[in-house]
Design a protein around this motif. Structure first.
Motif, PDB file in Angstrom:
ATOM      1  N   PHE A 258       7.087  -6.744 -10.133  1.00  0.00           N
ATOM      2  CA  PHE A 258       7.140  -5.193  -9.723  1.00  0.00           C
ATOM      3  C   PHE A 258       5.550  -4.922  -9.593  1.00  0.00           C
ATOM      4  N   PHE A 259       4.836  -5.390 -10.691  1.00  0.00           N
ATOM      5  CA  PHE A 259       3.391  -4.904 -10.911  1.00  0.00           C
ATOM      6  C   PHE A 259       2.605  -5.442  -9.656  1.00  0.00           C
ATOM      7  N   VAL A 260       2.660  -7.134  -9.565  1.00  0.00           N
ATOM      8  CA  VAL A 260       1.975  -7.773  -8.395  1.00  0.00           C
ATOM      9  C   VAL A 260       2.424  -7.588  -7.035  1.00  0.00           C
ATOM     10  N   PHE A 261       3.647  -7.699  -6.768  1.00  0.00           N
ATOM     11  CA  PHE A 261       4.004  -7.523  -5.267  1.00  0.00           C
ATOM     12  C   PHE A 261       4.459  -6.166  -4.669  1.00  0.00           C
ATOM     13  N   LEU A 262       4.612  -5.317  -5.608  1.00  0.00           N
ATOM     14  CA  LEU A 262       5.117  -3.890  -5.254  1.00  0.00           C
ATOM     15  C   LEU A 262       4.460  -2.747  -5.680  1.00  0.00           C
ATOM     16  N   THR A 263       3.804  -2.463  -7.019  1.00  0.00           N
ATOM     17  CA  THR A 263       3.014  -1.588  -7.291  1.00  0.00           C
ATOM     18  C   THR A 263       1.523  -1.723  -6.967  1.00  0.00           C
ATOM     19  N   ILE A 264       0.941  -2.883  -6.935  1.00  0.00           N
ATOM     20  CA  ILE A 264      -0.333  -3.020  -6.674  1.00  0.00           C
ATOM     21  C   ILE A 264      -0.439  -2.614  -4.837  1.00  0.00           C
ATOM     22  N   PRO A 265       0.481  -3.415  -4.038  1.00  0.00           N
ATOM     23  CA  PRO A 265       0.528  -2.896  -2.719  1.00  0.00           C
ATOM     24  C   PRO A 265       0.872  -1.531  -2.419  1.00  0.00           C
ATOM     25  N   TYR A 266       1.769  -0.863  -2.958  1.00  0.00           N
ATOM     26  CA  TYR A 266       1.679   0.480  -2.735  1.00  0.00           C
ATOM     27  C   TYR A 266       0.370   1.201  -3.013  1.00  0.00           C
ATOM     28  N   ILE A 267      -0.030   0.964  -4.155  1.00  0.00           N
ATOM     29  CA  ILE A 267      -1.387   1.588  -4.554  1.00  0.00           C
ATOM     30  C   ILE A 267      -2.331   1.440  -3.451  1.00  0.00           C
ATOM     31  N   LEU A 268      -2.623   0.268  -2.905  1.00  0.00           N
ATOM     32  CA  LEU A 268      -3.588  -0.105  -1.732  1.00  0.00           C
ATOM     33  C   LEU A 268      -3.132   0.657  -0.600  1.00  0.00           C
ATOM     34  N   LEU A 269      -1.857   0.644  -0.265  1.00  0.00           N
ATOM     35  CA  LEU A 269      -1.432   1.724   0.742  1.00  0.00           C
ATOM     36  C   LEU A 269      -1.742   3.034   0.782  1.00  0.00           C
ATOM     37  N   ALA A 270      -1.481   3.502  -0.361  1.00  0.00           N
ATOM     38  CA  ALA A 270      -1.817   5.077  -0.482  1.00  0.00           C
ATOM     39  C   ALA A 270      -3.516   5.171  -0.389  1.00  0.00           C
ATOM     40  N   TYR A 271      -4.147   4.196  -1.090  1.00  0.00           N
ATOM     41  CA  TYR A 271      -5.546   4.412  -0.635  1.00  0.00           C
ATOM     42  C   TYR A 271      -6.037   4.192   0.695  1.00  0.00           C
ATOM     43  N   LYS A 272      -5.257   3.222   1.515  1.00  0.00           N
ATOM     44  CA  LYS A 272      -5.745   3.130   2.904  1.00  0.00           C
ATOM     45  C   LYS A 272      -5.332   4.306   3.755  1.00  0.00           C
ATOM     46  N   ILE A 273      -4.314   4.884   3.537  1.00  0.00           N
ATOM     47  CA  ILE A 273      -3.651   6.105   4.085  1.00  0.00           C
ATOM     48  C   ILE A 273      -4.706   7.131   3.695  1.00  0.00           C
ATOM     49  N   PHE A 274      -5.246   7.369   2.760  1.00  0.00           N
ATOM     50  CA  PHE A 274      -6.095   8.230   2.232  1.00  0.00           C
ATOM     51  C   PHE A 274      -7.400   8.428   2.946  1.00  0.00           C
ATOM     52  N   LYS A 275      -7.785   6.972   3.189  1.00  0.00           N
ATOM     53  CA  LYS A 275      -9.122   6.921   3.736  1.00  0.00           C
ATOM     54  C   LYS A 275      -9.009   6.681   5.470  1.00  0.00           C
ATOM     55  N   ALA A 276      -7.722   6.496   5.733  1.00  0.00           N
ATOM     56  CA  ALA A 276      -7.454   6.151   7.240  1.00  0.00           C
ATOM     57  C   ALA A 276      -8.059   7.099   8.306  1.00  0.00           C
ATOM     58  N   ARG A 277      -9.018   7.072   9.160  1.00  0.00           N
ATOM     59  CA  ARG A 277      -9.285   8.002  10.141  1.00  0.00           C
ATOM     60  C   ARG A 277      -9.162   7.605  11.554  1.00  0.00           C
ATOM     61  N   THR A 278      -8.946   6.401  11.632  1.00  0.00           N
ATOM     62  CA  THR A 278      -9.095   5.668  13.129  1.00  0.00           C
ATOM     63  C   THR A 278      -7.666   5.385  13.453  1.00  0.00           C
ATOM     64  N   ARG A 279      -7.167   4.904  14.732  1.00  0.00           N
ATOM     65  CA  ARG A 279      -6.083   4.462  15.083  1.00  0.00           C
ATOM     66  C   ARG A 279      -5.801   2.961  14.289  1.00  0.00           C
ATOM     67  N   ARG A 280      -7.000   2.146  14.424  1.00  0.00           N
ATOM     68  CA  ARG A 280      -6.858   0.769  13.905  1.00  0.00           C
ATOM     69  C   ARG A 280      -6.626   0.803  12.190  1.00  0.00           C
ATOM     70  N   GLN A 281      -7.344   1.754  11.482  1.00  0.00           N
ATOM     71  CA  GLN A 281      -7.088   2.031  10.117  1.00  0.00           C
ATOM     72  C   GLN A 281      -5.497   2.219   9.933  1.00  0.00           C
ATOM     73  N   PHE A 282      -4.874   3.327  10.675  1.00  0.00           N
ATOM     74  CA  PHE A 282      -3.575   3.545  10.650  1.00  0.00           C
ATOM     75  C   PHE A 282      -2.766   2.172  11.046  1.00  0.00           C
ATOM     76  N   HIS A 283      -3.163   1.469  11.986  1.00  0.00           N
ATOM     77  CA  HIS A 283      -2.434   0.178  12.266  1.00  0.00           C
ATOM     78  C   HIS A 283      -2.317  -0.717  11.184  1.00  0.00           C
ATOM     79  N   LEU A 284      -3.514  -0.748  10.583  1.00  0.00           N
ATOM     80  CA  LEU A 284      -3.511  -1.792   9.366  1.00  0.00           C
ATOM     81  C   LEU A 284      -2.566  -1.274   8.035  1.00  0.00           C
TER      82      LEU A 284
END
Length: 315
Positions: free
Chosen positions: A265-291
């Motif tokens: 739960f911690f390594v394979f789900l929680t950390i990726p979820y937190i990373l996803l939230a961060y990437k969405i928060f920072k995303a501004r370009t189409r490429r960033q949303f694609h990642l």
């Protein structure tokens, strides 16, 4: 050949096959054996179920690409398949062949399991996918919810058809057994995870494709409410998903008592979820949303692979 594989979105089809096979052989059968019940659905019949699911999913991807040519020419001009690598008539013919074959196999399964609702399901789904491609996907959240519900149906049908077969052999009593309730408990959990994950991924894709959607007159959430509003919705869903995972961990004794579950739960789900939230928060370009969209697919894959952890509770 590569163009054909891209047309049917083979990577998504692989995930569908993986989900159904892992659910049956990695969880359902171990649960049945744990409670002293032998599965009655043969490997061949299960293979036909997977094949029917994949064929109908592939037909849906083909018709979606067929109607999305004008949008894709704006959003991803270098990845357009229909009309360039594969003629439009060929794509439409392929859709018809995939649909007819998938429906025929589905009707056959409905007949041998004596489940009339399966026949209706395999008839309705192709029509719903066509309607999604032409109309539903252009409406706010309606298209997203449709795809999410169909994705959640993928694991449900595996357990449903097995217990329908078991009921023919053991009677209706098997449907009220602990084996049945346990199987449905875990399946519902994975189906809900697939539902939420799909909504998130669809919303991220809508943010990625906002330019083409605007030109095509689509009324998606990002088009109607803006990128910032859609970003907030995805981040809230991400936080809610992580919170739900840990609540379930503390509420289910089998999970709480397993160090393997805590680590997964911690390594394979929680950390990726937190990373996803961060990437969405920072995303501004189409490429960033694609990642971010690709990361959401990885999270969904990690959720499916948790079946291998759940399996250890019943062996």
């Amino acid at each position: 050949m590569m163009a054909l594989l891209n047309l049917v979105r083979y990577k998504n089809l692989i995930i569908i096959v993986l989900m159904q096979c892992l659910l049956r052989y990695g969880l359902l059968i171990p649960v049945l054996h744990y409670y002293g019940v032998s599965p009655e659905l043969s490997h061949i019949k299960f293979g036909l179920l997977v094949l029917a699911t994949v064929l109908l999913a592939a037909s849906g991807y083909v018709i979606n690409n067929y109607f999305d040519v004008s949008i894709d020419r704006i959003n991803r001009p270098y990845n357009v398949v229909v009309g360039r690598q594969i003629p439009r008539r060929t794509a439409l013919l392929l859709h018809v062949i995939l649909t007819i074959t998938g429906v025929f196999i589905g009707l056959f399964l409905a007949y041998i399991t004596r489940k009339e609702n399966y026949a209706l399901m395999f008839i309705v789904i192709p029509g719903l996918l066509w309607y999604y491609s032409t109309t539903l996907k252009k409406q706010v959240l309606v298209g997203n919810l449709t795809i999410a519900l169909l994705t959640a149906l993928v694991p449900f049908v595996v357990v449903s058809i097995e217990f329908a077969t078991l009921a023919r052999v053991h009677g209706e009593a098997i449907l009220h057994s602990e084996a049945c309730s346990t199987a449905w408990f875990w399946t519902t959990g994975f189906a809900f995870f697939a539902f939420i994950s799909t909504i998130m991924r669809e919303l991220i894709k809508d943010m990625e494709d906002i330019e083409g959607d605007k030109e095509a007159g689509c009324h998606t959430l990002p088009v109607e409410m803006g990128i910032d509003y859609s970003r907030t919705v995805v981040i809230i869903l991400t936080i809610a998903s992580v919170t739900a995972l840990w609540i379930i961990l503390f509420m289910v004794p089998r999970l709480y008592d397993s160090y393997l579950t805590w680590g997964y739960f911690f390594v394979f789900l929680t950390i990726p979820y937190i990373l996803l939230a961060y990437k969405i928060f920072k995303a501004r370009t189409r490429r960033q949303f694609h990642l971010a969209s690709n990361l959401s697919k990885i999270i969904m894959l990690m959720g499916i692979l948790f079946i291998l952890v759940a399996r250890t509770f019943f062996v």
